[in-house]
Scaffold this motif. Structure first.
Motif, PDB file in Angstrom:
ATOM      1  N   ARG A 151       0.823  -1.207   0.000  1.00  0.00           N
ATOM      2  CA  ARG A 151       0.000   0.000   0.000  1.00  0.00           C
ATOM      3  C   ARG A 151       0.860   1.262   0.000  1.00  0.00           C
ATOM      4  NH1 ARG A 151      -2.777  -3.310   3.632  1.00  0.00           N
ATOM      5  NH2 ARG A 151      -1.841  -2.242   5.433  1.00  0.00           N
ATOM      6  N   ASP A 152       1.953   1.249   0.759  1.00  0.00           N
ATOM      7  CA  ASP A 152       2.819   2.435   0.804  1.00  0.00           C
ATOM      8  C   ASP A 152       3.403   2.732  -0.571  1.00  0.00           C
ATOM      9  OD1 ASP A 152       2.327   2.735   3.456  1.00  0.00           O
ATOM     10  OD2 ASP A 152       4.199   1.803   4.145  1.00  0.00           O
ATOM     11  N   GLU A 200       0.333   3.719  -3.168  1.00  0.00           N
ATOM     12  CA  GLU A 200      -0.320   5.002  -2.893  1.00  0.00           C
ATOM     13  C   GLU A 200       0.627   6.178  -3.087  1.00  0.00           C
ATOM     14  OE1 GLU A 200      -1.987   4.770   0.983  1.00  0.00           O
ATOM     15  OE2 GLU A 200      -3.449   3.212   0.455  1.00  0.00           O
ATOM     16  N   ASN A 201       1.852   6.061  -2.573  1.00  0.00           N
ATOM     17  CA  ASN A 201       2.788   7.182  -2.712  1.00  0.00           C
ATOM     18  C   ASN A 201       3.228   7.367  -4.165  1.00  0.00           C
ATOM     19  OD1 ASN A 201       3.706   8.340   0.094  1.00  0.00           O
ATOM     20  ND2 ASN A 201       3.479   6.130   0.388  1.00  0.00           N
ATOM     21  N   ARG A 206       1.404   6.662  -6.911  1.00  0.00           N
ATOM     22  CA  ARG A 206       0.293   7.247  -7.670  1.00  0.00           C
ATOM     23  C   ARG A 206       0.007   8.673  -7.235  1.00  0.00           C
ATOM     24  NH1 ARG A 206      -2.838   1.477  -7.309  1.00  0.00           N
ATOM     25  NH2 ARG A 206      -1.899   0.587  -9.219  1.00  0.00           N
ATOM     26  N   ARG A 207       0.326   8.995  -5.979  1.00  0.00           N
ATOM     27  CA  ARG A 207       0.176  10.379  -5.537  1.00  0.00           C
ATOM     28  C   ARG A 207       1.212  11.276  -6.234  1.00  0.00           C
ATOM     29  NH1 ARG A 207       0.955   9.686  -0.402  1.00  0.00           N
ATOM     30  NH2 ARG A 207      -1.218   9.078  -0.033  1.00  0.00           N
ATOM     31  N   THR A 229       8.066   3.594   1.386  1.00  0.00           N
ATOM     32  CA  THR A 229       7.674   4.946   0.958  1.00  0.00           C
ATOM     33  C   THR A 229       8.818   5.643   0.243  1.00  0.00           C
ATOM     34  OG1 THR A 229       6.125   5.126   2.812  1.00  0.00           O
ATOM     35  CG2 THR A 229       6.811   7.173   1.756  1.00  0.00           C
TER      36      THR A 229
END
Length: 410
Positions: A155-156, A159-160, A162-163, A258
């Motif tokens: 998830r890290d 999500e990071n 795609r952000r 991350t």
């Protein structure tokens, strides 16, 4: 020695199993390393499964309770141990198992020593050399991600990434990231992504854990598989203080999952800001250059040669006329001086000519052929001579006597 058998002369099962038991019994006692799973106790016996730390291979172990209880610390499920065993084959059941004679837990110090020895061996082969590490692509089209099943590390990273860059694409391989199956599954996923031509960078991510939990990422098989990859690999294992051997062989080490997202994918906001800055800098540079060129052009246009071009032509024409007149004067003076010199030379020649000599009252005596007689004894009696005067001439014959010249002896 192998038994000779045939369809007509087969061996009974008991004989074959007894032969197998005999062969296994010849191994004697040996030390075996593995990880304990399926631990249970019944009566005076403790049963466990000893799994290989790398391959998906295991064996059953029976341990007398007294042997189990004297081990300090007492082994538990998941513990890495070294066991002194005697291989046994149960003829009645046709099954194989180890009988434990002694159990020694593998301590952290021993694990670190083994990792250090492996690190030195791999470093001597050049697997950790800086010059073999590759640069990551600026904007990968597809990112391969190897992580645990439904893990926080996955998830890290997703999500990071795609952000930072919403259009980024991922191919995710969910595998076991600890335990006896971790090395095999991670290695297979790595080779699968490396063979995929669309994948431009591979991220191996896992959250934090104990030294034992992270051991699969220091396995020699996995380290060599990463070194053989043609695709750049990013290691994002554990936290900042964790340092498995995968960090050393990977092309880029990320301190956390991350951080891996930040290293693999650029930030679209930062890139847009950079584009604006570069565009503004380019505009200022070109604008400054145009201003300098316009100022130079304005300065050139104010010069007399461009302000009044006809005047410059007239000035040049005046210079040509002046040079032409100067040339004429110089040439005329040279001709005049040459003419004067010629007149003086002509006057000198006239003064030195025979006619001028006769005009001064002299006469010239010549032979018939034109030779001038300069002395009396140059003629002989009977010679015919011509005497020239200014206005006429006479011809005489030498009388035969030669007059005595003045000053000559008689």
């Amino acid at each position: 020695m192998a038994q000779k058998t045939s369809p007509e002369q087969p061996l009974p099962v008991r004989t074959v199993l007894q032969m197998v038991a005999g062969w296994i019994g010849k191994l004697g006692t040996i030390w075996v390393e593995g990880q304990i799973t399926d631990l249970s106790a019944r009566g005076g016996t403790v049963f466990m499964t000893l799994r290989d730390p790398v391959a998906n291979v295991s064996a059953r172990v029976t341990c007398p309770r007294g042997v189990y209880e004297v081990a300090v610390p007492r082994p538990a499920d998941g513990a890495r141990v070294v066991v002194h065993v005697k291989p046994d084959f149960w003829v009645n059941r046709g099954s194989f198992a180890f009988t434990a004679l002694e159990i020694r837990p593998v301590g952290v110090g021993e694990l670190l020593a083994r990792l250090e020895r492996l690190r030195q061996v791999l470093a001597s082969e050049g697997l950790f050399a800086t010059d073999r590490k590759r640069r990551l692509p600026f904007l990968p089209g597809t990112v391969g991600l190897i992580c645990g099943r439904d893990s926080a590390a996955e998830r890290d990273v997703l999500e990071n990434s795609r952000r930072r860059w919403p259009a980024v694409r991922f191919k995710v391989e969910e595998v076991a990231v600890q335990g006896p199956y971790a090395v095999t599954e991670v290695t297979e996923a790595l080779r699968k992504l490396d063979a995929d031509r669309e994948v431009e960078v591979i991220v191996v991510a896992r959250g934090g854990g104990s030294l034992e939990d992270l051991l699969p990422f220091s396995d020699e098989t996995l380290v060599r598989a990463v070194a053989a990859c043609r695709t750049p690999v990013v290691s994002a294992i554990g936290h900042e203080q964790d340092s498995p051997l995968l960090d050393l062989v990977a092309d880029v080490r990320a301190s956390t999952p991350t951080d891996a997202a930040k290293k693999v994918v650029p930030d679209v906001g930062e890139q847009l800001t950079l584009v604006r800055q570069l565009r503004d800098r380019g505009r200022r540079t070109v604008g400054g250059w145009l201003d300098r060129e316009l100022a130079w052009l304005a300065s050139v246009r104010t010069r007399p040669s461009l302000a009044d071009p006809v005047r410059e032509i007239e000035r040049r024409a005046e210079q040509v006329d002046q040079l032409r007149d100067r040339a004429r004067r110089c040439l005329g003076g040279s001709l005049d001086r040459a003419e004067d010199s010629l007149e003086h030379l002509r006057a000198r020649l006239v003064a030195l000519s025979p006619a001028a000599t006769l005009e001064r009252g002299y006469a010239i005596v010549q032979r018939p052929e034109g030779d001038v007689v300069r002395r009396a004894h140059d003629v002989s009696p009977g010679d015919e001579l011509t005497i020239r005067f200014p206005d006429d001439r006479i011809t005489v014959v030498h009388p035969g006597t030669v007059p005595q010249a003045a000053g000559e002896p008689g």
